[in-house]
Enzyme design. Structure first.
Site, PDB file in Angstrom:
ATOM      1  N   GLY A  70       1.121   4.904   0.146  1.00 37.98           N
ATOM      2  CA  GLY A  70       0.316   6.059   0.530  1.00 37.98           C
ATOM      3  C   GLY A  70       1.042   7.363   0.299  1.00 37.98           C
ATOM      4  O   GLY A  70       2.176   7.404  -0.196  1.00 37.98           O
ATOM      5  N   TYR A 116     -20.134   4.995  -8.294  1.00 42.70           N
ATOM      6  CA  TYR A 116     -19.464   6.292  -8.231  1.00 42.70           C
ATOM      7  C   TYR A 116     -19.558   6.904  -9.613  1.00 42.70           C
ATOM      8  O   TYR A 116     -19.376   6.218 -10.621  1.00 42.70           O
ATOM      9  CB  TYR A 116     -17.991   6.074  -7.829  1.00 42.70           C
ATOM     10  CG  TYR A 116     -17.312   7.246  -7.171  1.00 42.70           C
ATOM     11  CD1 TYR A 116     -17.613   7.605  -5.868  1.00 42.70           C
ATOM     12  CD2 TYR A 116     -16.314   7.962  -7.833  1.00 42.70           C
ATOM     13  CE1 TYR A 116     -16.954   8.651  -5.239  1.00 42.70           C
ATOM     14  CE2 TYR A 116     -15.650   9.020  -7.216  1.00 42.70           C
ATOM     15  CZ  TYR A 116     -15.977   9.360  -5.909  1.00 42.70           C
ATOM     16  OH  TYR A 116     -15.321  10.399  -5.293  1.00 42.70           O
ATOM     17  N   ASP A 138      -6.988   3.256  -3.248  1.00 36.65           N
ATOM     18  CA  ASP A 138      -6.939   3.022  -1.804  1.00 36.65           C
ATOM     19  C   ASP A 138      -8.335   3.104  -1.201  1.00 36.65           C
ATOM     20  O   ASP A 138      -8.666   2.355  -0.274  1.00 36.65           O
ATOM     21  CB  ASP A 138      -6.000   4.013  -1.128  1.00 36.65           C
ATOM     22  CG  ASP A 138      -6.373   5.465  -1.387  1.00 36.65           C
ATOM     23  OD1 ASP A 138      -6.908   5.774  -2.471  1.00 36.65           O
ATOM     24  OD2 ASP A 138      -6.126   6.307  -0.503  1.00 36.65           O
ATOM     25  N   ARG A 139      -9.177   4.006  -1.729  1.00 36.67           N
ATOM     26  CA  ARG A 139     -10.549   4.112  -1.224  1.00 36.67           C
ATOM     27  C   ARG A 139     -11.368   2.869  -1.588  1.00 36.67           C
ATOM     28  O   ARG A 139     -12.198   2.407  -0.786  1.00 36.67           O
ATOM     29  CB  ARG A 139     -11.229   5.369  -1.771  1.00 36.67           C
ATOM     30  CG  ARG A 139     -10.628   6.670  -1.270  1.00 36.67           C
ATOM     31  CD  ARG A 139     -11.408   7.871  -1.765  1.00 36.67           C
ATOM     32  NE  ARG A 139     -12.739   7.932  -1.152  1.00 36.67           N
ATOM     33  CZ  ARG A 139     -13.701   8.763  -1.536  1.00 36.67           C
ATOM     34  NH1 ARG A 139     -13.481   9.599  -2.543  1.00 36.67           N
ATOM     35  NH2 ARG A 139     -14.870   8.770  -0.912  1.00 36.67           N
ATOM     36  N   GLY A 198      -9.887   6.954  -5.968  1.00 35.60           N
ATOM     37  CA  GLY A 198      -8.612   6.395  -5.546  1.00 35.60           C
ATOM     38  C   GLY A 198      -8.705   4.901  -5.276  1.00 35.60           C
ATOM     39  O   GLY A 198      -9.661   4.425  -4.652  1.00 35.60           O
ATOM     40  N   THR A 255      -3.277  11.107   6.074  1.00 36.72           N
ATOM     41  CA  THR A 255      -2.923  12.359   5.415  1.00 36.72           C
ATOM     42  C   THR A 255      -4.177  13.189   5.162  1.00 36.72           C
ATOM     43  O   THR A 255      -4.195  14.404   5.369  1.00 36.72           O
ATOM     44  CB  THR A 255      -2.197  12.091   4.091  1.00 36.72           C
ATOM     45  OG1 THR A 255      -1.031  11.296   4.362  1.00 36.72           O
ATOM     46  CG2 THR A 255      -1.782  13.383   3.431  1.00 36.72           C
ATOM     47  N   ASP A 269       0.857  -1.185   0.000  1.00 34.81           N
ATOM     48  CA  ASP A 269       0.000   0.000   0.000  1.00 34.81           C
ATOM     49  C   ASP A 269       0.894   1.235   0.000  1.00 34.81           C
ATOM     50  O   ASP A 269       1.493   1.574   1.016  1.00 34.81           O
ATOM     51  CB  ASP A 269      -0.923  -0.015   1.220  1.00 34.81           C
ATOM     52  CG  ASP A 269      -1.805   1.225   1.310  1.00 34.81           C
ATOM     53  OD1 ASP A 269      -2.038   1.859   0.272  1.00 34.81           O
ATOM     54  OD2 ASP A 269      -2.256   1.549   2.426  1.00 34.81           O
ATOM     55  N   THR A 303       2.088   9.392   2.666  1.00 33.46           N
ATOM     56  CA  THR A 303       3.090   9.616   3.702  1.00 33.46           C
ATOM     57  C   THR A 303       3.988   8.407   3.916  1.00 33.46           C
ATOM     58  O   THR A 303       5.206   8.534   4.011  1.00 33.46           O
ATOM     59  CB  THR A 303       2.410   9.992   5.034  1.00 33.46           C
ATOM     60  OG1 THR A 303       1.553  11.124   4.819  1.00 33.46           O
ATOM     61  CG2 THR A 303       3.435  10.343   6.090  1.00 33.46           C
TER      62      THR A 303
END
Length: 240
Positions: A8, A85, A94-95, A92, A118, A6, A10
Site C-alpha cells: 500500500g 469500468y 487494490d480496488r 488500482g 491513506t 499487499d 503507507t
C-alpha cells in the site's frame, strides 16, 4: 497455503491463508526477502500473489517466483467479478481486490466496500457480480496534514475519537471534530445515495482508520478488516 502481499501507500501487509481462513497477518513499513523467509519457515506456502500501488523490492518478487507458484496479478488476470469500468488499466489493483473481497463476503448481493486508509475509497459490486466503480477522496491523515501544511498556524494532530463532538471549544478539538465528523458525514451521505439506487445494500468498512470511524457512522455497517487480502486470496483460488 496462499501468501498474499499487499503493497500500500503507507504500509505493506503479508497474510497467509489456509483455504478461506487467515492464519497469519502482519504489516511492515517495507517487506524484505528476510521477512518473507521467516514466514516461509513457519508455513508451507504453495501459491502467492502481489498487489502493489508502490515500489516493491525486486528480491521479494524473485523470492516468491522461485519458492511458490506466483499468480501474476495484472489487469488481465481472471476474476470472479466483471469489471465495468471505463478505463480498466487506470483502476488500482487494490480496488479490484477490494471489490472481489466484498463480493466474497456477500455473494450475490449489492455491496459497498469503504476503505478508510491513506485515501477514502468507495467500491461497489452489484448483485450480478459486476464492479461498477466508486469514488476516491483524501483519507483522514491526509486531511490533517493538509490543514497543517496549507495554513500558517494550525498544528499537525492525530485523530482522537474523544474529540468528535460537533461543537468543540479549542483548536485541537475543532480540528479533530472537523476531520472525523467530516469523513463520517461524507460516508453516511454516500451510503444514503447508494441506498436510493440499490436495494438491500450491504456496507463494509475496512482499512486502518476504520476503528476511529465505525462508532461515529450512523448507518449500519459491517467492520471487516483486510477485505483486500480476502479478495487476493479469492483471486488465487479462482485462478488455481
Amino acid at each position: 497455503m496462499n501468501l498474499l502481499l499487499d503493497i500500500g501507500n503507507t504500509l505493506q501487509k503479508i497474510a497467509v491463508f489456509h483455504n478461506d481462513n487467515e492464519v497469519y497477518g502482519q504489516s511492515f513499513p517495507f517487506v524484505t526477502k528476510e521477512i518473507l523467509q521467516t514466514v516461509f519457515n513457519q508455513y508451507a506456502i504453495k501459491y502467492s500473489i502481489v498487489s502493489s500501488v508502490a515500489k516493491t523490492d525486486a528480491q521479494v518478487i524473485e523470492y516468491l517466483k522461485t519458492n511458490t507458484t506466483m499468480i501474476q496479478y495484472t489487469h488481465q488476470t481472471k476474476l470472479p467479478v466483471t469489471i465495468l469500468y471505463k478505463n480498466t488499466e487506470s483502476l488500482g489493483l487494490d480496488r479490484i481486490a477490494n471489490a472481489v473481497g466484498a463480493n466474497t463476503l456477500f455473494p450475490d448481493q449489492n455491496v459497498l466496500s469503504i476503505q478508510a486508509g491513506t485515501c477514502l475509497v468507495f467500491d461497489f459490486v452489484n448483485e450480478r457480480k459486476e464492479y461498477l466503480g466508486g469514488s476516491i477522496s483524501p483519507g483522514m491523515n491526509m486531511r490533517f496534514e493538509a490543514l497543517h501544511e496549507k495554513t500558517k498556524n494550525l498544528p499537525l494532530i492525530k485523530a482522537n475519537e474523544n474529540y468528535a463532538n460537533f461543537l468543540e471549544t479549542d483548536t485541537f478539538g475543532s480540528l479533530s471534530s472537523g476531520v472525523l465528523n467530516g469523513i463520517c458525514y461524507e460516508i453516511d451521505g454516500f451510503i444514503e445515495s447508494y441506498k436510493i439506487e440499490f436495494e438491500n445494500l450491504k456496507v463494509i468498512l475496512t482499512g486502518g482508520d476504520a476503528p476511529y470511524l465505525q462508532k461515529l457512522i450512523k448507518n449500519t455497517i459491517f467492520a471487516a478488516p483486510n477485505v483486500v487480502l480476502k479478495g487476493l486470496n479469492e483471486i488465487i483460488r479462482f485462478n488455481v
